[in-house]
Design a protein around this motif. Structure first.
Motif, PDB file in Angstrom:
ATOM      1  N   ASP A  69      13.646  -3.709  -1.296  1.00  0.00           N
ATOM      2  CA  ASP A  69      14.487  -4.912  -1.319  1.00  0.00           C
ATOM      3  C   ASP A  69      13.910  -6.023  -2.193  1.00  0.00           C
ATOM      4  OD1 ASP A  69      12.333  -5.755   0.140  1.00  0.00           O
ATOM      5  OD2 ASP A  69      13.458  -6.279   1.956  1.00  0.00           O
ATOM      6  N   GLY A  70      12.799  -5.718  -2.912  1.00  0.00           N
ATOM      7  CA  GLY A  70      12.221  -6.684  -3.835  1.00  0.00           C
ATOM      8  C   GLY A  70      11.186  -7.607  -3.242  1.00  0.00           C
ATOM      9  N   THR A  71      10.913  -7.482  -1.958  1.00  0.00           N
ATOM     10  CA  THR A  71       9.892  -8.324  -1.326  1.00  0.00           C
ATOM     11  C   THR A  71       8.533  -7.645  -1.415  1.00  0.00           C
ATOM     12  OG1 THR A  71      10.324  -7.351   0.845  1.00  0.00           O
ATOM     13  CG2 THR A  71      11.559  -9.354   0.259  1.00  0.00           C
ATOM     14  N   TRP A  72       7.494  -8.469  -1.341  1.00  0.00           N
ATOM     15  CA  TRP A  72       6.123  -7.950  -1.409  1.00  0.00           C
ATOM     16  C   TRP A  72       5.593  -7.660  -0.007  1.00  0.00           C
ATOM     17  CZ3 TRP A  72       4.006  -6.367  -5.815  1.00  0.00           C
ATOM     18  CH2 TRP A  72       4.455  -6.909  -7.027  1.00  0.00           C
ATOM     19  N   LYS A  73       4.882  -6.533   0.115  1.00  0.00           N
ATOM     20  CA  LYS A  73       4.285  -6.131   1.384  1.00  0.00           C
ATOM     21  C   LYS A  73       2.776  -5.979   1.204  1.00  0.00           C
ATOM     22  CE  LYS A  73       4.201  -2.216   4.602  1.00  0.00           C
ATOM     23  NZ  LYS A  73       4.714  -0.839   4.842  1.00  0.00           N
ATOM     24  N   ARG A  74       2.011  -6.557   2.121  1.00  0.00           N
ATOM     25  CA  ARG A  74       0.551  -6.468   2.059  1.00  0.00           C
ATOM     26  C   ARG A  74       0.090  -5.060   2.445  1.00  0.00           C
ATOM     27  NH1 ARG A  74      -2.237 -10.755   5.748  1.00  0.00           N
ATOM     28  NH2 ARG A  74      -0.980 -12.071   4.365  1.00  0.00           N
ATOM     29  N   ILE A  75      -0.857  -4.522   1.661  1.00  0.00           N
ATOM     30  CA  ILE A  75      -1.413  -3.199   1.940  1.00  0.00           C
ATOM     31  C   ILE A  75      -2.925  -3.236   1.793  1.00  0.00           C
ATOM     32  CG2 ILE A  75       0.661  -1.903   1.280  1.00  0.00           C
ATOM     33  CD1 ILE A  75      -0.606  -1.434  -1.476  1.00  0.00           C
ATOM     34  N   SER A  76      -3.599  -2.185   2.223  1.00  0.00           N
ATOM     35  CA  SER A  76      -5.053  -2.099   2.098  1.00  0.00           C
ATOM     36  C   SER A  76      -5.426  -1.625   0.699  1.00  0.00           C
ATOM     37  CB  SER A  76      -5.610  -1.118   3.128  1.00  0.00           C
ATOM     38  OG  SER A  76      -5.195   0.205   2.810  1.00  0.00           O
ATOM     39  N   TRP A  77      -6.696  -1.781   0.351  1.00  0.00           N
ATOM     40  CA  TRP A  77      -7.167  -1.286  -0.935  1.00  0.00           C
ATOM     41  C   TRP A  77      -7.083   0.230  -1.002  1.00  0.00           C
ATOM     42  CZ3 TRP A  77      -7.583  -3.001  -5.604  1.00  0.00           C
ATOM     43  CH2 TRP A  77      -7.779  -4.366  -5.839  1.00  0.00           C
ATOM     44  N   ASP A  78      -7.404   0.912   0.102  1.00  0.00           N
ATOM     45  CA  ASP A  78      -7.318   2.377   0.099  1.00  0.00           C
ATOM     46  C   ASP A  78      -5.904   2.831  -0.211  1.00  0.00           C
ATOM     47  OD1 ASP A  78      -9.986   2.698   0.629  1.00  0.00           O
ATOM     48  OD2 ASP A  78      -9.734   2.947   2.801  1.00  0.00           O
ATOM     49  N   THR A  79      -4.929   2.182   0.418  1.00  0.00           N
ATOM     50  CA  THR A  79      -3.530   2.541   0.164  1.00  0.00           C
ATOM     51  C   THR A  79      -3.144   2.235  -1.275  1.00  0.00           C
ATOM     52  OG1 THR A  79      -2.954   2.103   2.478  1.00  0.00           O
ATOM     53  CG2 THR A  79      -1.151   2.124   0.883  1.00  0.00           C
ATOM     54  N   ALA A  80      -3.560   1.052  -1.767  1.00  0.00           N
ATOM     55  CA  ALA A  80      -3.225   0.662  -3.140  1.00  0.00           C
ATOM     56  C   ALA A  80      -3.805   1.648  -4.150  1.00  0.00           C
ATOM     57  CB  ALA A  80      -3.744  -0.748  -3.418  1.00  0.00           C
ATOM     58  N   LEU A  81      -5.052   2.051  -3.950  1.00  0.00           N
ATOM     59  CA  LEU A  81      -5.691   2.973  -4.883  1.00  0.00           C
ATOM     60  C   LEU A  81      -5.076   4.362  -4.796  1.00  0.00           C
ATOM     61  CD1 LEU A  81      -9.403   1.828  -4.423  1.00  0.00           C
ATOM     62  CD2 LEU A  81      -7.926   1.400  -6.398  1.00  0.00           C
ATOM     63  N   ASP A  82      -4.674   4.779  -3.599  1.00  0.00           N
ATOM     64  CA  ASP A  82      -4.011   6.074  -3.451  1.00  0.00           C
ATOM     65  C   ASP A  82      -2.673   6.084  -4.188  1.00  0.00           C
ATOM     66  OD1 ASP A  82      -6.035   7.176  -1.955  1.00  0.00           O
ATOM     67  OD2 ASP A  82      -5.108   6.748  -0.012  1.00  0.00           O
ATOM     68  N   ILE A  83      -1.899   5.003  -4.025  1.00  0.00           N
ATOM     69  CA  ILE A  83      -0.600   4.907  -4.705  1.00  0.00           C
ATOM     70  C   ILE A  83      -0.792   4.929  -6.219  1.00  0.00           C
ATOM     71  CG2 ILE A  83       1.350   3.373  -5.177  1.00  0.00           C
ATOM     72  CD1 ILE A  83       1.090   2.386  -2.262  1.00  0.00           C
ATOM     73  N   LEU A  84      -1.728   4.122  -6.699  1.00  0.00           N
ATOM     74  CA  LEU A  84      -1.951   4.028  -8.141  1.00  0.00           C
ATOM     75  C   LEU A  84      -2.481   5.334  -8.706  1.00  0.00           C
ATOM     76  CD1 LEU A  84      -1.928   2.390 -10.693  1.00  0.00           C
ATOM     77  CD2 LEU A  84      -4.085   1.330 -10.008  1.00  0.00           C
ATOM     78  N   SER A  85      -3.393   5.968  -7.989  1.00  0.00           N
ATOM     79  CA  SER A  85      -3.925   7.257  -8.424  1.00  0.00           C
ATOM     80  C   SER A  85      -2.824   8.290  -8.563  1.00  0.00           C
ATOM     81  CB  SER A  85      -4.978   7.740  -7.414  1.00  0.00           C
ATOM     82  OG  SER A  85      -5.408   9.050  -7.719  1.00  0.00           O
TER      83      SER A  85
END
Length: 647
Positions: A69-85
């Motif tokens: 829906d275009g809103t930002w959601k806070r996530i952990s670094w582990d999750t962020a790195l997994d998504i980016l990887s």
């Protein structure tokens, strides 16, 4: 506690700073006398940095992912790195590594940022940037003349009898250089500023040459013509060390002084005076980035170089043409493991993102930059980035580029990092020392790429900050016979010549200085040229708190009146590219054929001037010709009962 560090912002100063920390928080920042170049100087932007940026209420301190829906959601670094990887590996497997674009901006350009490039080359070699938003065009021109771009040490200007500031405003944008220039003036040097705007520097100069925008090469040609025809040229230097003199003479003979005066709008009497000052040297030419914001800026630099050559100001103390330094010049670039890969134009980012094929762009990774705000044609860039399947940005704030981003990674500031900083305003390599721990979950780019390499199983990225800095600065450490701890304690000068070309050796194909053989044809008359300059309040893309209020466009009072507008009226400023609403403000310091405003405002705040700047690319150098944009004004419907345009 007092911590010595160096400002890493996009500024030629790279000033040494004392950071005072109490109970783990920065309380104040002052200039440090430990730095041999800045010697205690600090601008307000640096002294207020902890309030405006480090502790800003708008700063993002956690990784964020954008929801459907275009809103930002806070996530952990582990999750962020997994998504980016997962996204990066998906791009490599399905489309090849060049489907990834790495956009490294100019917000921070320190030693450890080289490791970012190493990561992407270990990944297989991604699409990187071609060109610049600042000084690449001028550098390309100087490389044609000298073989390389090398500037005089700033303190060598103290040996100048006359200093030409050409398209530069150091009293606002480079306090360290301005201090040196003021000292030279006190010693008897004559200060000349060549600029279409009567800037603060111009007002404090002995002579202000208020040239027509974009005609600098013709002014330099005129001064050379006078010097040669008066027999004041350096015949010995020309005979021994210069190529193309006969062709250059023929070029000069094709212009009368009257015609050159008409082209540049500089009186012949002033041309005669400036030519005399130049020939009665030593005279130094200090060129600025304003000079390099035209299609043919490389030719402006080439003819200024030629002026220095024919007047005998090459290779001598107090002479030369100085346009900047290489901030990475003292570092070992081999750590990047650079590969020959596809390039995307920085000035034409939006256009090329849409047109690149084989492979198409599937992911854009942005660090130290806000291309929607800073690059030309902001709307095209924003829309093109929105069409990219995945965009990740590393920054402090949710700026204009965040509207097209999918993943936000919170970056540390230089007050939270350990690193080394070069400079494009002087030749010192200076330490960046962490003053406070990273706030919240912000992390350095070095940390991000190391952790990402572990997540993705990429080898060759391990090692501590200090170990990598020792490798990157190994040449400087060996030269001075010091360890990395000593370089992190105080600045050391990169041992480049203080007076370039004093041996009269030029790394050109013939080993001689090369004069230009042709000049760019005069361009068509524009209705009103828009010039954009650096604001005194911030550097590059501003902080959110500084973005409030409509943009102001400054014009000569007679121009505003003749166009049918009033002081303070809100008008629509339009170009071939777009429109923006702005407040018109009269200013006697502006020529009648142009307008100026400050750059760096945000599109989302309604004050981004790059919304009307045409996206073009100069060649050679692949620079950004911001100052080529012509604009008109239009009444806002309902204002005065009419809706008409004025050009």
């Amino acid at each position: 506690m007092k911590v010595f560090t160096t400002c890493t912002r996009d500024c030629p100063g790279a000033c040494g700073l004392n950071v005072y920390v109490v109970n783990g928080r920065v309380k104040s920042i002052t200039g440090s006398r430990l730095h041999p170049y800045s010697r205690g100087f600090s601008c307000s932007k640096a002294s207020l940095y902890h309030r405006r940026r480090l502790y800003s209420g708008s700063r993002i301190l956690d990784p964020l992912i954008k929801s459907d829906d275009g809103t930002w959601k806070r996530i952990s670094w582990d999750t962020a790195l997994d998504i980016l990887s997962e996204k990066l590996l998906e791009c490599v497997d399905e489309y090849g590594s060049e489907s990834i674009v790495y956009y490294q901006g100019f917000g921070v350009r320190t030693a450890l940022r080289l490791i970012n490039r190493r990561f992407f080359n270990l990944l297989g070699g991604v699409t990187t940037l071609r060109g610049t938003l600042c000084g690449g065009t001028g550098q390309a021109g100087q490389e044609l003349d000298f073989g390389v771009r090398i500037s005089h040490d700033p303190h060598d200007h103290l040996n100048s009898r006359c200093i030409f500031l050409w398209g530069r405003n150091p009293s606002v944008t480079d306090g360290n250089l301005w201090r040196i220039i003021r000292r030279a003036v006190r010693q008897g040097s004559t200060l000349v500023t060549v600029d279409p705007i009567r800037t603060l520097t111009a007002k404090r100069s002995d002579i202000h040459c208020q040239i027509r925008p974009g005609t600098d090469q013709y002014l330099a040609l005129a001064l050379s013509k006078i010097i040669i025809e008066e027999g004041l040229h350096d015949t010995e230097f020309i005979k021994r060390h210069v190529d193309n003199f006969e062709a250059y003479l023929e070029l000069i003979e094709g212009f009368s002084l009257q015609r050159l005066s008409s082209i540049t709008d500089v009186p012949e009497s002033m041309m005669m005076e400036l030519a005399g000052l130049c020939s009665d040297g030593p005279a130094s030419m200090i060129t600025g980035w304003g000079l390099q914001r035209y299609r043919d800026s490389h030719m402006a630099l080439r003819f200024i170089d030629a002026l220095a050559a024919v007047s005998g100001n090459i290779g001598i103390p107090g002479g030369g043409v100085s346009s900047g330094f290489d901030e990475y010049g003292a570092f070992d670039m081999g750590v990047t493991l650079e590969k020959e890969t596809r390039k995307i134009s920085m000035p034409l980012l939006g256009r090329e993102l849409d047109t690149l094929e084989s492979p198409p762009v599937r992911l854009v990774f942005i660090t130290a930059g806000n291309p929607v705000t800073i690059g030309p044609n902001s709307m095209r860039t924003l829309e093109a980035l929105r069409r990219v399947p995945f965009v990740v940005m590393v920054d402090h704030f949710l700026n204009d580029t965040s509207y097209a981003s999918d993943l936000f990674l919170p970056a540390t500031t230089f007050l939270e990092e350990t690193d080394l900083a070069g400079s494009y305003g002087h030749s010192y390599v200076s330490p960046v020392n962490r003053a406070v721990k990273p706030l919240g979950n912000s992390r350095s780019e070095f940390w991000i790429f190391q952790k990402l390499s572990i997540t993705m199983g990429i080898q060759g990225m391990n090692g501590s900050e200090k170990e990598w800095l020792e490798l990157i600065a190994s040449g400087l450490l060996d030269y001075y016979g010091i360890e990395i701890d000593e370089l992190l304690r105080k600045p050391y000068r990169n041992p480049v010549p203080e007076v370039p070309f004093s041996n009269m050796e030029f790394p050109t194909p013939t080993g001689r200085f090369t004069l230009p053989e042709e000049i760019t044809p005069e361009g068509p008359e524009t209705s009103m040229r828009l010039l954009t300059v650096m604001p005194p309040e911030f550097i590059g893309s501003g902080e959110p708190e500084s973005m409030e209020g409509l943009l102001r466009i400054y014009m000569n009072p007679s121009t505003i009146s003749e166009m049918g507008f009033e002081d303070g009226e809100v008008a629509v400023v339009e170009s071939k590219t777009g429109t923006i609403c702005a407040i018109l403000k009269p200013c006697d310091d502006v020529r009648r054929d142009c307008a100026f405003t400050y750059r760096g405002g945000w599109l989302s705040k309604g004050n981004c001037i790059n919304a009307v700047i045409e996206d073009m690319e100069s060649y050679p150098g692949h620079g950004t010709p911001y100052n080529e944009t012509a604009v008109g004004l239009r009444k806002i419907r309902g204002s005065g009962g009419s809706d008409h345009s004025a050009h």
